[in-house]
Design an enzyme around this catalytic site. Structure first.
Site, PDB file in Angstrom:
ATOM      1  N   ASP A   1       0.839  -1.194   0.000  1.00 37.81           N
ATOM      2  CA  ASP A   1       0.000   0.000   0.000  1.00 37.81           C
ATOM      3  C   ASP A   1       0.880   1.253   0.000  1.00 37.81           C
ATOM      4  OD1 ASP A   1      -1.775   2.035   0.506  1.00 37.81           O
ATOM      5  OD2 ASP A   1      -2.610   1.122   2.324  1.00 37.81           O
TER       6      ASP A   1
ATOM      7  N   ASN B   1      -7.241  11.689 -11.470  1.00 36.33           N
ATOM      8  CA  ASN B   1      -8.009  12.047 -12.671  1.00 36.33           C
ATOM      9  C   ASN B   1      -7.920  13.568 -12.845  1.00 36.33           C
ATOM     10  OD1 ASN B   1     -10.356  13.415 -11.366  1.00 36.33           O
ATOM     11  ND2 ASN B   1     -10.627  11.377 -10.450  1.00 36.33           N
TER      12      ASN B   1
ATOM     13  N   GLY C   1      -9.664   3.482  -6.509  1.00 38.35           N
ATOM     14  CA  GLY C   1      -8.305   2.934  -6.607  1.00 38.35           C
ATOM     15  C   GLY C   1      -7.322   3.600  -5.651  1.00 38.35           C
ATOM     16  N   VAL C   2      -6.127   3.783  -6.138  1.00 37.10           N
ATOM     17  CA  VAL C   2      -5.067   4.343  -5.297  1.00 37.10           C
ATOM     18  C   VAL C   2      -5.386   5.803  -4.936  1.00 37.10           C
ATOM     19  CG1 VAL C   2      -3.531   5.042  -7.209  1.00 37.10           C
ATOM     20  CG2 VAL C   2      -2.553   4.438  -5.004  1.00 37.10           C
ATOM     21  N   ASP C   3      -6.074   6.489  -5.810  1.00 36.20           N
ATOM     22  CA  ASP C   3      -6.487   7.879  -5.560  1.00 36.20           C
ATOM     23  C   ASP C   3      -7.375   7.951  -4.314  1.00 36.20           C
ATOM     24  OD1 ASP C   3      -6.888  10.581  -6.009  1.00 36.20           O
ATOM     25  OD2 ASP C   3      -8.191  10.330  -7.747  1.00 36.20           O
TER      26      ASP C   3
ATOM     27  N   SER D   1      -2.355   4.224 -14.451  1.00 37.90           N
ATOM     28  CA  SER D   1      -3.256   3.869 -15.573  1.00 37.90           C
ATOM     29  C   SER D   1      -3.556   2.372 -15.712  1.00 37.90           C
ATOM     30  CB  SER D   1      -2.741   4.388 -16.930  1.00 37.90           C
ATOM     31  OG  SER D   1      -2.969   5.771 -17.058  1.00 37.90           O
ATOM     32  N   THR D   2      -2.980   1.523 -14.877  1.00 40.01           N
ATOM     33  CA  THR D   2      -3.190   0.078 -15.091  1.00 40.01           C
ATOM     34  C   THR D   2      -4.397  -0.478 -14.335  1.00 40.01           C
ATOM     35  OG1 THR D   2      -1.767  -0.684 -13.281  1.00 40.01           O
ATOM     36  CG2 THR D   2      -0.700  -0.257 -15.406  1.00 40.01           C
ATOM     37  N   GLY D   3      -5.156   0.400 -13.665  1.00 38.24           N
ATOM     38  CA  GLY D   3      -6.373  -0.048 -12.974  1.00 38.24           C
ATOM     39  C   GLY D   3      -7.596   0.382 -13.760  1.00 38.24           C
TER      40      GLY D   3
HETATM   41  N1  AR6 Z   1      -1.263   1.386  -3.133  1.00 44.58           N
HETATM   42  C1  AR6 Z   1      -0.612   1.144  -4.288  1.00 44.58           C
HETATM   43  N2  AR6 Z   1      -1.231   0.815  -5.437  1.00 44.58           N
HETATM   44  C2  AR6 Z   1      -2.581   0.742  -5.428  1.00 44.58           C
HETATM   45  C3  AR6 Z   1      -3.353   0.993  -4.259  1.00 44.58           C
HETATM   46  C4  AR6 Z   1      -2.642   1.335  -3.073  1.00 44.58           C
HETATM   47  N3  AR6 Z   1      -3.251   1.608  -1.921  1.00 44.58           N
HETATM   48  N4  AR6 Z   1      -4.672   0.840  -4.577  1.00 44.58           N
HETATM   49  C5  AR6 Z   1      -4.722   0.489  -5.882  1.00 44.58           C
HETATM   50  N5  AR6 Z   1      -3.471   0.418  -6.404  1.00 44.58           N
HETATM   51  P1  AR6 Z   1      -6.069   2.935 -10.334  1.00 44.58           P
HETATM   52  P2  AR6 Z   1      -5.686   4.399 -12.881  1.00 44.58           P
HETATM   53  C6  AR6 Z   1      -3.021   0.096  -7.779  1.00 44.58           C
HETATM   54  O1  AR6 Z   1      -7.382   2.384 -10.802  1.00 44.58           O
HETATM   55  O2  AR6 Z   1      -5.784   3.140 -13.648  1.00 44.58           O
HETATM   56  C7  AR6 Z   1      -9.312   6.623  -9.915  1.00 44.58           C
HETATM   57  O3  AR6 Z   1     -10.696   6.596  -9.711  1.00 44.58           O
HETATM   58  C8  AR6 Z   1      -3.941  -0.707  -8.668  1.00 44.58           C
HETATM   59  O4  AR6 Z   1      -3.803  -2.097  -8.392  1.00 44.58           O
HETATM   60  O5  AR6 Z   1      -5.983   3.427  -8.954  1.00 44.58           O
HETATM   61  O6  AR6 Z   1      -4.577   5.370 -13.196  1.00 44.58           O
HETATM   62  C9  AR6 Z   1      -8.827   8.016 -10.301  1.00 44.58           C
HETATM   63  O7  AR6 Z   1      -9.559   9.047  -9.665  1.00 44.58           O
HETATM   64  C10 AR6 Z   1      -3.399  -0.370 -10.059  1.00 44.58           C
HETATM   65  O8  AR6 Z   1      -2.320  -1.239 -10.404  1.00 44.58           O
HETATM   66  O9  AR6 Z   1      -5.586   4.186 -11.279  1.00 44.58           O
HETATM   67  C11 AR6 Z   1      -9.021   8.046 -11.786  1.00 44.58           C
HETATM   68  O10 AR6 Z   1     -10.340   8.360 -12.134  1.00 44.58           O
HETATM   69  C12 AR6 Z   1      -2.823   1.033  -9.894  1.00 44.58           C
HETATM   70  O11 AR6 Z   1      -2.866   1.313  -8.483  1.00 44.58           O
HETATM   71  C13 AR6 Z   1      -8.707   6.615 -12.197  1.00 44.58           C
HETATM   72  O12 AR6 Z   1      -9.001   5.816 -11.051  1.00 44.58           O
HETATM   73  C14 AR6 Z   1      -3.583   2.104 -10.625  1.00 44.58           C
HETATM   74  O13 AR6 Z   1      -4.985   1.823 -10.581  1.00 44.58           O
HETATM   75  C15 AR6 Z   1      -7.260   6.428 -12.550  1.00 44.58           C
HETATM   76  O14 AR6 Z   1      -7.067   5.132 -13.034  1.00 44.58           O
END
Ligand code: AR6
Length: 172
Positions: free
Chosen positions: A11, A25, A33-35, A118-120
């Site tokens: 995390d 975003n 997600g991480v955001d 971007s990978t989520g």
């Molecule tokens: N620590 C580290 N990595 C994480 C965590 C964490 N606590 N939680 C998730 N991940 P994503 P995106 C990983 O979807 O694809 C949001 O709603 C996750 O497994 O968070 O850039 C924003 O507001 C994945 O590999 O981000 C945007 O709208 C990685 O973080 C949108 O999602 C990125 O996944 C951005 O999408």
């Protein structure tokens, strides 16, 4: 491989580094997600601060304090939404990493942790995203000795495996 590049699984909100990068975003006001995890851990002051940042385009990055996080700063990078690969997604992802690193240098940040931008939710293929992330960081470090540590923080098993292989950490 540059010994300043590290890989962990976990995390990103727990890391006591100079800066953690957020996969944000364009509104910079939080999301899933991480955001979502970063905004929860930093506390409501982060959103209040980000309201004054004026958003960011895909490929751009903005910086804020870390508030309740162990990290001093959050760099909010906006990656591309994957739309099949013919819409400049690779260049935009590269820019998200590069602009984050440039902001880090500007603020005297020496240790920085990246999630897999971007990978989520945004759906960028993980292998290709890892290639871009690693190449961009490696190239940047060559001309920036002042950066002491770049940590790739993977959260899911697939990204961990991909990064471990590409960073040649197969024995770990
Ligand atoms: N620590 C580290 N990595 C994480 C965590 C964490 N606590 N939680 C998730 N991940 P994503 P995106 C990983 O979807 O694809 C949001 O709603 C996750 O497994 O968070 O850039 C924003 O507001 C994945 O590999 O981000 C945007 O709208 C990685 O973080 C949108 O999602 C990125 O996944 C951005 O999408």
């Amino acid at each position: 491989m540059d010994s300043r590049i590290k890989l962990i699984k976990g995390d990103i909100t727990r890391l006591a580094v100079d800066a953690i990068v957020n996969a944000a975003n364009p509104s910079l006001l939080g999301g899933g997600g991480v955001d979502g995890a970063i905004h929860r851990a930093a506390g409501p002051e982060l959103k209040e601060y980000c309201k004054k940042c004026g958003g960011a385009r895909h490929g751009e990055a903005k910086i804020s304090p870390g508030f309740n996080l162990p990290a001093k700063y959050v760099i909010h990078a906006v990656g591309p939404i994957w739309r099949g690969g013919n819409h400049g997604e690779e260049e935009t992802l590269r820019n998200a990493y590069l602009n984050s690193l440039k902001l880090a240098v500007k603020h005297g940040i020496k240790t920085i942790a990246f999630p897999n931008i971007s990978t989520g939710v945004y759906g960028f293929p993980k292998e290709a995203a890892a290639d871009i992330a690693i190449r961009t960081v490696k190239e940047f470090l060559q001309s920036h000795p002042e950066i002491e540590e770049v940590i790739f923080v993977t959260f899911d098993d697939e990204n961990y495996r991909i990064y471990a292989e590409k960073l040649d950490l197969k024995d770990e």
